[in-house]
Scaffold this motif. Structure first.
Motif, short mmCIF file in Angstrom:
data_model
loop_
_atom_site.label_atom_id
_atom_site.label_comp_id
_atom_site.label_asym_id
_atom_site.label_seq_id
_atom_site.Cartn_x
_atom_site.Cartn_y
_atom_site.Cartn_z
N TYR A 69 -15.94 18.37 52.85
CA TYR A 69 -15.26 19.56 52.32
C TYR A 69 -15.48 20.77 53.23
O TYR A 69 -14.55 21.53 53.51
N VAL A 78 -9.47 18.75 51.43
CA VAL A 78 -9.83 17.45 50.87
C VAL A 78 -9.00 17.27 49.61
O VAL A 78 -9.09 18.08 48.67
N TRP A 102 -8.02 14.64 46.61
CA TRP A 102 -8.37 13.39 45.92
C TRP A 102 -7.20 12.99 45.02
O TRP A 102 -6.75 13.77 44.18
N TYR A 143 -17.07 14.67 41.61
CA TYR A 143 -16.38 14.69 42.90
C TYR A 143 -15.39 15.85 43.00
O TYR A 143 -15.20 16.42 44.08
N ARG A 144 -14.74 16.19 41.90
CA ARG A 144 -13.69 17.21 41.97
C ARG A 144 -14.24 18.58 42.34
O ARG A 144 -13.49 19.43 42.84
N CYS A 171 -13.67 19.13 46.17
CA CYS A 171 -12.33 18.87 46.69
C CYS A 171 -11.50 20.14 46.59
O CYS A 171 -11.66 20.94 45.67
N VAL A 176 -7.13 18.12 43.49
CA VAL A 176 -7.26 16.85 42.78
C VAL A 176 -5.97 16.62 42.01
O VAL A 176 -5.51 17.50 41.27
#
Length: 499
Positions: free
Chosen positions: A444, A450, A452, A471-472, A475, A478
């Motif tokens: 990132y 990034v 997702w 994970y979000r 990013c 998303v």
């Protein structure tokens, strides 16, 4: 003629031949210059204007041949309609039976089961086949003169005029709007009514009631020719249905495939999925293919402008504008190819590598547990073979996102910079393993974006062993990406942001 050409352009668009408004105007000018007399010359001229690639040339040829179908203007012996009746033939010589045929539908079953006029409840039902075609036709002089306009047209033996009348009636009833096979009978009846079928039936009823032999002969002849006219109209409707409705149906199916979740699309629809992906890729390429150097109008580059105008003794004759160089994006595609999301990864890789004109720097990585780069597979093999080998090499094992991120760090993190976009496709289900969010954080910080893409529905995120919530946070973007339409939207936004 303008309406005919406009309908032809519409048919071309239905056949996936891209025709712009400017090209349509060019086609009108070409048709005006070339004329409509020479079919092949018109076809070549329009093809040069409207078909812009080898695939479009093939689609154009097929569409032209089907749209301008004039074989019904020839008699069964191969002579044109103008030669069907020899003006030098003695009047006492009876016409051969072939000259009674109207159109190419003679001897064919047409498009339905009601083959005679009486099948729709007409008073002359059941008499259409009563005439023995092996007998010599009676001469026109032995029959009364028809009174209805359609009767006169049928008895004139002018196939060109008859075909033009059918085409005109079809245009009046907007036959190009036909969509379903159940409408073929409806349009056939409308066209016949437009041509004057009701008046013809009334005339046949009146002639049947007469005791005069000339009237009886004319009634029989009109009934026979009316039957054949119906077959010709049916064939015309059938061709227009195949030309317009099939393409429309293909678009409906393609639109459903675009919007459906990939896992819900049956395997036998794979060829359609591939065509949809290819079409989407072409549209994105057309929308985003532009020069890498874009001029920033409104900002003058004074040093450069002074250098350019030294030859004019310092007079500012030529202006110089500041410009910026737009680099095409460098994309790293990291795909989970485990069993649960393998089908999504398959189509995403296919989509990305179909965009090589605007995305020439795509590096692909695949994993289920251990991650590996598969970029060389897509360079050495075609898309189908490369995807097959990717799934075979990396589609086995238990999903481990932590290990996959560690492998990506070792293989490619040094190449990630501020011009890079990292696309991660996966459901973030880590089988209770270490998610290694620290590694995603590094990606990132080094990359431009990034993104997702999670093929699961949002309501399923963070349920069970999903690590999507963790994970979000690392990013830039998303997205739910369970259908081709959602994937197209994400990639289009990506291209819009970097071009």
């Amino acid at each position: 003629m303008e309406r005919t050409l406009a309908s032809f352009v519409r048919a071309l668009r239905m056949a996936d031949v891209r025709v712009s408004t400017a090209e349509t105007l060019d086609a009108f000018r070409v048709a005006e210059m070339i004329g409509w007399q020479d079919r092949q010359r018109l076809k070549d001229a329009l093809g040069a204007v409207l078909a812009k690639s080898q695939n479009e040339t093939g689609a154009f040829d097929a569409c032209f041949d089907q749209f301008f179908y004039f074989d019904d203007l020839k008699s069964d012996d191969g002579h044109s309609a103008d030669d069907a009746i020899d003006p030098n033939r003695p009047e006492s010589e009876p016409e051969p039976p072939d000259n009674q045929a109207i159109g190419h539908g003679e001897g064919q079953g047409g498009g339905g089961g009601n083959g005679d006029v009486g099948s729709d409840g007409d008073p002359d039902a059941g008499h259409g086949g009563a005439t023995d075609l092996s007998e010599a036709r009676v001469r026109v002089e032995d029959m009364s003169a028809p009174s209805s306009s359609l009767g006169r047209l049928l008895m004139a033996d002018d196939r060109t005029a008859l075909a033009m009348a059918i085409s005109h009636a079809a245009g009046e009833n907007k036959l190009e709007d036909i969509r379903f096979f159940t409408q073929k009978g409806l349009y056939t009846r409308r066209i016949l009514e437009q041509m004057g079928r009701s008046e013809l039936i009334d005339e046949i009823i009146t002639l049947d009631a007469s005791t005069a032999p000339p009237d009886q002969r004319l009634a029989t002849e009109l009934r026979t020719r009316s039957d054949r006219l119906r077959e010709q109209v049916r064939d015309h409707v059938e061709r227009q249905f195949l030309l317009h409705a099939d393409a429309h149906g293909e678009r409906l199916r393609a639109d459903m495939v675009r919007k459906a979740r990939v896992t819900n699309v049956a395997r036998y629809n794979d060829p359609l999925m591939r065509r949809v992906i290819a079409r989407m890729a072409r549209q994105l390429v057309a929308a985003h293919s532009r020069k890498r150097r874009i001029t920033k109008r409104g900002t003058l580059d004074l040093p450069r402008m002074m250098r350019k105008n030294m030859r004019y003794d310092g007079n500012m004759v030529e202006l110089a504008w500041k410009s910026k160089r737009i680099d095409k994006p460098r994309v790293f595609a990291v795909c989970d190819v485990s069993g649960s999301v393998a089908s999504y990864a398959r189509f995403m890789l296919m989509f990305l590598y179909s965009l090589e004109e605007v995305l020439p720097k795509v590096r692909a990585f695949a994993f289920s547990s251990q991650l590996g780069e598969v970029t060389d597979l897509f360079k050495r093999y075609d898309l189908d073979e490369a995807i097959k080998r990717t799934l075979a090499a990396h589609g086995q094992g238990s999903t481990d996102y932590g290990r996959a991120l560690a492998d990506f760090e070792a293989l490619a993190l040094d190449d990630v910079d501020r011009r890079s976009t990292v696309l991660i496709l996966g459901d973030a289900r880590n089988n209770e393993g270490d998610p290694r969010t620290d590694l995603l954080r590094k990606i990132y910080q080094r990359s431009q974006r990034v993104i997702w893409l999670n093929p699961e529905q949002r309501v399923s995120w963070d349920s069970g062993d999903s690590e999507m919530c963790r994970y979000r946070a690392h990013c830039h973007q998303v997205n739910e990406c369970g259908s081709l339409e959602q994937l197209e939207r994400v990639v289009s936004d990506l291209l819009r942001a970097v071009t």
